[in-house]
Structure formats: structure tokens, C-alpha cells
Scaffold this active site. Structure first.
Site, PDB file in Angstrom:
ATOM      1  N   ASN A 103      -3.267   0.311  -3.488  1.00 24.95           N
ATOM      2  CA  ASN A 103      -3.220  -0.875  -2.642  1.00 24.95           C
ATOM      3  C   ASN A 103      -3.426  -2.085  -3.535  1.00 24.95           C
ATOM      4  O   ASN A 103      -4.418  -2.160  -4.256  1.00 24.95           O
ATOM      5  CB  ASN A 103      -4.295  -0.847  -1.553  1.00 24.95           C
ATOM      6  CG  ASN A 103      -4.375  -2.171  -0.792  1.00 24.95           C
ATOM      7  OD1 ASN A 103      -5.092  -3.083  -1.192  1.00 24.95           O
ATOM      8  ND2 ASN A 103      -3.638  -2.260   0.290  1.00 24.95           N
ATOM      9  N   TYR A 104      -2.477  -3.015  -3.508  1.00 26.57           N
ATOM     10  CA  TYR A 104      -2.601  -4.273  -4.255  1.00 26.57           C
ATOM     11  C   TYR A 104      -2.381  -5.431  -3.293  1.00 26.57           C
ATOM     12  O   TYR A 104      -1.482  -5.388  -2.457  1.00 26.57           O
ATOM     13  CB  TYR A 104      -1.578  -4.336  -5.396  1.00 26.57           C
ATOM     14  CG  TYR A 104      -1.849  -3.340  -6.495  1.00 26.57           C
ATOM     15  CD1 TYR A 104      -2.960  -3.484  -7.317  1.00 26.57           C
ATOM     16  CD2 TYR A 104      -1.008  -2.250  -6.697  1.00 26.57           C
ATOM     17  CE1 TYR A 104      -3.224  -2.568  -8.320  1.00 26.57           C
ATOM     18  CE2 TYR A 104      -1.267  -1.335  -7.703  1.00 26.57           C
ATOM     19  CZ  TYR A 104      -2.375  -1.489  -8.513  1.00 26.57           C
ATOM     20  OH  TYR A 104      -2.631  -0.584  -9.500  1.00 26.57           O
ATOM     21  N   ARG A 105      -3.196  -6.455  -3.388  1.00 27.83           N
ATOM     22  CA  ARG A 105      -3.122  -7.536  -2.408  1.00 27.83           C
ATOM     23  C   ARG A 105      -3.480  -8.884  -3.030  1.00 27.83           C
ATOM     24  O   ARG A 105      -4.208  -8.972  -4.010  1.00 27.83           O
ATOM     25  CB  ARG A 105      -4.060  -7.247  -1.234  1.00 27.83           C
ATOM     26  CG  ARG A 105      -5.507  -7.030  -1.642  1.00 27.83           C
ATOM     27  CD  ARG A 105      -6.332  -6.437  -0.500  1.00 27.83           C
ATOM     28  NE  ARG A 105      -7.695  -6.129  -0.910  1.00 27.83           N
ATOM     29  CZ  ARG A 105      -8.078  -4.963  -1.419  1.00 27.83           C
ATOM     30  NH1 ARG A 105      -7.176  -4.007  -1.611  1.00 27.83           N
ATOM     31  NH2 ARG A 105      -9.330  -4.745  -1.766  1.00 27.83           N
TER      32      ARG A 105
ATOM     33  N   SER B 174       0.837  -1.198   0.000  1.00 27.54           N
ATOM     34  CA  SER B 174       0.000   0.000   0.000  1.00 27.54           C
ATOM     35  C   SER B 174       0.871   1.247   0.000  1.00 27.54           C
ATOM     36  O   SER B 174       1.974   1.245   0.549  1.00 27.54           O
ATOM     37  CB  SER B 174      -0.909   0.030   1.235  1.00 27.54           C
ATOM     38  OG  SER B 174      -1.736  -1.111   1.291  1.00 27.54           O
TER      39      SER B 174
ATOM     40  N   HIS C  73      -2.380   7.277  -4.522  1.00 24.30           N
ATOM     41  CA  HIS C  73      -2.532   6.168  -3.581  1.00 24.30           C
ATOM     42  C   HIS C  73      -2.778   4.872  -4.349  1.00 24.30           C
ATOM     43  O   HIS C  73      -3.338   4.876  -5.448  1.00 24.30           O
ATOM     44  CB  HIS C  73      -3.681   6.427  -2.609  1.00 24.30           C
ATOM     45  CG  HIS C  73      -5.014   6.616  -3.276  1.00 24.30           C
ATOM     46  ND1 HIS C  73      -5.883   5.576  -3.517  1.00 24.30           N
ATOM     47  CD2 HIS C  73      -5.608   7.731  -3.757  1.00 24.30           C
ATOM     48  CE1 HIS C  73      -6.966   6.039  -4.117  1.00 24.30           C
ATOM     49  NE2 HIS C  73      -6.829   7.342  -4.277  1.00 24.30           N
TER      50      HIS C  73
END
Length: 243
Positions: free
Chosen positions: A204-206, A188, A202
């Protein structure tokens, strides 16, 4: 709202392109890991005040503000090596890809800003941990963060359902009311430039996997302008789309 004419030219503006390229590196990596199928899945992130987090004790899932232990340096991997029936190859591969992306992104921002990130690392007794990097008071960025997390825990089936796309049963095989053990790994970032004409970025990779063997990727990225310049939006999303 557009800024008054002539105000933009006197401000340093190169960071937007640097951030776009860095984020695109991670985007391409995720597309490669997920194959030909859809790769963006999942819900949004919640935001909790610092004081509330300090008062939060570990819930039934074993994750809380007081469950981490600071360490001097991160280990070679934050994944548990002996997870039975888990896709350990994918877990390790994704963690390493996130670490590589974190290094590349932070190096690119440090080159632009001339200021170094500070780093904190931690682990949890049940497995997992993280690497946080923060840049404060920079020449270009007022504050920038890029953090990696590896999490082991469990969640109610209702929470799991709300965090995924509609109509998909991620808790298949579990009894009604039974908590679902999971593994999650993600990277993130939020970056706030000093220049109000440059947008905040911004992402976020998950990767998320239940102990039942169900897995998927999630996340996304965007820029948030204080002053809207349409060419910035086209450049950012166009670069992410075509890289």
C-alpha cells in the site's frame, strides 16, 4: 517452518520475481516524488468485515460504504480540479503515477497468469473515487487485487495523530476538537498464489494532504510466506532496496 525437502521444485515459482519488479517500479516512483527527505510515514490499515461495511453509513467525514456510485469507465482524473490552496499539481501527479503503476502491475501479472483482471470504477459526489481490479481463479494466482483510491474527507485530530509518526503535529492551525479536511490517494494490492510454497505479496502506497497544507507519503510492502525460504525474503527486499 521449512517445507519438506523436494516439495518446492515441482511448483511454478516465477511470479515472485515478477511481483518484486512491479512493486519496485512503484517504489522508485515514490522516492522520486518525495525528494531527498524521508518518504515512508503513516500508520497501518484497519480491516473490517464485508457485512459490517454494508451496515456502515457515512460518518461526519462524508465517507461510507454507501457513498460511492458505480460508473462504466473511470474519468481522466478522480481529483477535483478546483481545490483552493491545494497542491493540485502533486495530487494529479501522484494519481497518474498510481494509475500507470496499476496498469504495469496488472499487465505483468496477466502475462504470468494468462488470466485477465476484471475492473470496477466508482466516484463519490464530494469528489474522488476509485478503480478496483480483481483476478480470481487464475492459473498461478488464486486471487489477486490491485486497486486505486482517491478520497476526500475529514477526520478527528486524534485519528490524524495516530496515523502519523510520533511527535509530528499534522493538525497545526486547527482549533481543538475541529475536524481536519484531507485528501488521500493510494494504490493497494494483495496477491495470493495457488502454490503454497510461494508467498502472498501485499503493498500500500499513499499520498496524504490536509487542507492546512501539510502533506506526506506513507505505506510499505512485504511478502507473507506459508513456508519460509530465506532466499525469497532476501531477493524481494534486496530488489526493492536497490531499484
Amino acid at each position: 517452518t521449512k517445507a519438506p525437502a523436494g516439495q518446492r521444485g515441482g511448483h511454478p515459482y516465477s511470479p515472485v520475481g515478477e511481483m518484486t519488479i512491479s512493486v519496485a517500479v512503484l517504489t522508485v516512483g515514490l522516492m522520486g516524488l518525495s525528494g531527498n527527505g524521508p518518504w515512508i510515514r503513516g500508520g497501518g490499515e484497519s480491516r473490517v468485515s464485508h457485512s459490517r461495511m454494508q451496515a456502515t453509513k457515512a460518518p461526519a467525514g462524508g465517507i461510507g460504504w454507501d457513498t460511492h456510485k458505480a460508473i462504466d469507465a473511470p474519468p481522466e482524473t478522480l481529483c477535483r480540479p478546483d481545490d483552493a490552496n491545494a497542491n493540485t499539481e502533486m495530487r494529479s501527479k501522484f494519481e497518474q503515477m498510481c494509475r500507470d503503476a496499476q496498469n504495469k502491475i496488472c499487465a505483468a501479472i496477466e502475462e504470468v497468469d494468462g488470466t485477465k483482471f476484471s475492473e470496477d470504477a466508482w466516484t463519490r459526489e464530494g469528489g474522488g473515487g476509485g478503480i478496483s481490479r480483481v483476478l480470481s481463479g487464475g492459473n498461478v494466482f488464486e486471487k489477486a487485487g490491485c486497486s486505486l483510491s482517491v478520497v476526500y474527507g475529514s477526520m478527528p485530530q486524534e485519528a490524524l495523530a495516530s496515523a502519523t509518526e510520533r511527535g509530528v503535529d499534522r493538525a497545526k492551525g486547527y482549533k481543538e476538537g475541529e475536524r481536519v479536511p484531507f485528501f488521500a490517494c493510494g494504490l493497494s494490492s494483495v496477491m495470493h498464489p495457488r502454490n503454497p510454497m510461494a508467498p502472498t505479496m501485499h503493498f500500500n502506497y499513499r499520498y496524504f494532504e490536509t487542507d492546512g497544507g501539510v502533506w506526506w507519503f506513507g505505506g510499505g510492502t512485504d511478502i507473507t510466506p506459508s513456508y519460509l525460504f530465506e532466499e525469497d525474503m532476501k531477493h524481494f527486499h534486496g530488489t526493492c532496496k536497490h531499484r
